[in-house]
Design a protein around this motif. Sequence first.
Motif, PDB file in Angstrom:
ATOM      1  N   LYS A 161      45.557 -33.211  20.578  1.00  7.77           N
ATOM      2  CA  LYS A 161      44.509 -32.722  19.690  1.00  7.77           C
ATOM      3  C   LYS A 161      43.511 -31.855  20.453  1.00  7.77           C
ATOM      4  O   LYS A 161      43.155 -32.153  21.602  1.00  7.77           O
ATOM      5  CB  LYS A 161      43.787 -33.893  19.029  1.00  7.77           C
ATOM      6  N   GLN A 162      43.077 -30.789  19.813  1.00  7.87           N
ATOM      7  CA  GLN A 162      42.105 -29.901  20.429  1.00  7.87           C
ATOM      8  C   GLN A 162      40.755 -30.587  20.560  1.00  7.87           C
ATOM      9  O   GLN A 162      40.272 -31.218  19.622  1.00  7.87           O
ATOM     10  CB  GLN A 162      41.971 -28.626  19.607  1.00  7.87           C
ATOM     11  N   ALA A 163      40.166 -30.479  21.717  1.00 15.80           N
ATOM     12  CA  ALA A 163      38.858 -31.091  21.979  1.00 15.80           C
ATOM     13  C   ALA A 163      38.284 -30.455  23.232  1.00 15.80           C
ATOM     14  O   ALA A 163      38.960 -29.690  23.926  1.00 15.80           O
ATOM     15  CB  ALA A 163      38.996 -32.603  22.143  1.00 15.80           C
ATOM     16  N   LEU A 164      37.026 -30.786  23.533  1.00 18.84           N
ATOM     17  CA  LEU A 164      36.382 -30.225  24.721  1.00 18.84           C
ATOM     18  C   LEU A 164      35.824 -31.308  25.630  1.00 18.84           C
ATOM     19  O   LEU A 164      36.200 -31.396  26.798  1.00 18.84           O
ATOM     20  CB  LEU A 164      35.265 -29.259  24.321  1.00 18.84           C
ATOM     21  N   TRP A 165      34.935 -32.130  25.116  1.00 20.04           N
ATOM     22  CA  TRP A 165      34.204 -33.047  25.990  1.00 20.04           C
ATOM     23  C   TRP A 165      35.076 -34.162  26.545  1.00 20.04           C
ATOM     24  O   TRP A 165      34.973 -34.495  27.735  1.00 20.04           O
ATOM     25  CB  TRP A 165      32.994 -33.626  25.256  1.00 20.04           C
ATOM     26  N   VAL A 166      35.932 -34.739  25.726  1.00 15.23           N
ATOM     27  CA  VAL A 166      36.811 -35.796  26.241  1.00 15.23           C
ATOM     28  C   VAL A 166      37.789 -35.245  27.288  1.00 15.23           C
ATOM     29  O   VAL A 166      37.937 -35.838  28.366  1.00 15.23           O
ATOM     30  CB  VAL A 166      37.560 -36.505  25.091  1.00 15.23           C
TER      31      VAL A 166
ATOM     32  N   VAL B 294      45.500 -28.304  28.184  1.00 14.13           N
ATOM     33  CA  VAL B 294      46.191 -27.892  26.961  1.00 14.13           C
ATOM     34  C   VAL B 294      45.334 -28.225  25.743  1.00 14.13           C
ATOM     35  O   VAL B 294      45.245 -27.434  24.790  1.00 14.13           O
ATOM     36  CB  VAL B 294      47.568 -28.578  26.871  1.00 14.13           C
ATOM     37  N   ALA B 295      44.672 -29.385  25.771  1.00 17.57           N
ATOM     38  CA  ALA B 295      43.791 -29.764  24.660  1.00 17.57           C
ATOM     39  C   ALA B 295      42.604 -28.816  24.532  1.00 17.57           C
ATOM     40  O   ALA B 295      42.060 -28.628  23.438  1.00 17.57           O
ATOM     41  CB  ALA B 295      43.305 -31.201  24.851  1.00 17.57           C
ATOM     42  N   MET B 296      42.197 -28.192  25.644  1.00 21.20           N
ATOM     43  CA  MET B 296      41.066 -27.263  25.632  1.00 21.20           C
ATOM     44  C   MET B 296      41.492 -25.812  25.446  1.00 21.20           C
ATOM     45  O   MET B 296      40.696 -24.893  25.660  1.00 21.20           O
ATOM     46  CB  MET B 296      40.270 -27.404  26.939  1.00 21.20           C
TER      47      MET B 296
END
Length: 340
Positions: free
Chosen positions: A208-213, A249-251
Amino acid sequence: MLISLQALRALAAWMVVCHHFMQIFFDFHASGPIGQFFTDRGAVGVDLFFVISGLVIFLSTQDKDMPAGRFLLNRAIRIIPAYWLYTVLMGLMLVGMGDWLPHSAIDLPHFVLSLLFIPSENPGGYGLYPTLNVGWTLNYEMFFYLLFSLVFTVPQRYRPLIVAAALFAVSQVLGQYGGASRFYQNNIIYEFLLGIGIGVLYRRGLIKQALWVPLLVVGVCAVVIYYLPPSNRLLNWGVPSAMIVLACVAMEPWFKGSRWLKSLGDCSYSVYLVHVLVLYGGWLASQRWQLNPYAVFAVCVPLIAAISWCSYVWIEKRLYQRVKAWTDARLARPASTPIA
């Protein structure tokens, strides 16, 4: 390719550059915290490369069916020209200036084995390293490609399992023979499988796309790599490297569209091959004229970047396209019909 992976490839390549700077100029005797970091942990760039390689090869071959020989030919066209060129240049450097280079030697049998990606004891006496010593990783890469070619003989859903089973079985069998065969018993080789695992998750939409985690994951994994030694390479460096790749990859949305990151990633393979030659040249200059090592390195960095970009454009891109077009045309040519 995902821009996040391109950025990570560039980072991995330059970490290895800094690692070898500490080796060539200081024999790994660091005098400060930054130098100590690259001395002790710069080699983790290789682990990142292997994970990324497994991921990229898996994703680029999904939904594709081709003869195993065609896959191997495509990879050979991509890898061999630049590697052979810089191996030859390294061989010439060793012949001409080997007496001044530390722990360096060359002989013809070892040189030929280096070109063929066959591990053998370096004449300099420091292990199973080819003439262009960074090429040891390409021995693993070509071995991985050879085993990965098996997947084109089975249904797509079984491919990750086939690669994993073949990699484990062959590496363990080879390791029993000793000698150069023990090279393939190093558990670093299983980092390709970690990349394939990330590819499976990506294909199923589970990343899943995310930044902080993901940023937190990167930070934690960097700390883990910093404090754990590479004695168990797969567990201590491979798994954290895989988590960093997964986080990047998520970022991807925060990397997407960056042309300069893409460019840095594009020439990372040439950076990896070229940098040892440039650093050895810099070391010889520093010894000859008593130059400050860090000043020499400041000159080497843009020189490595410039040569690598030219290498990417002329060899990795243009030459690759021409050779691939030629081989594609030859393979597509129908067999001539005999005259009755």
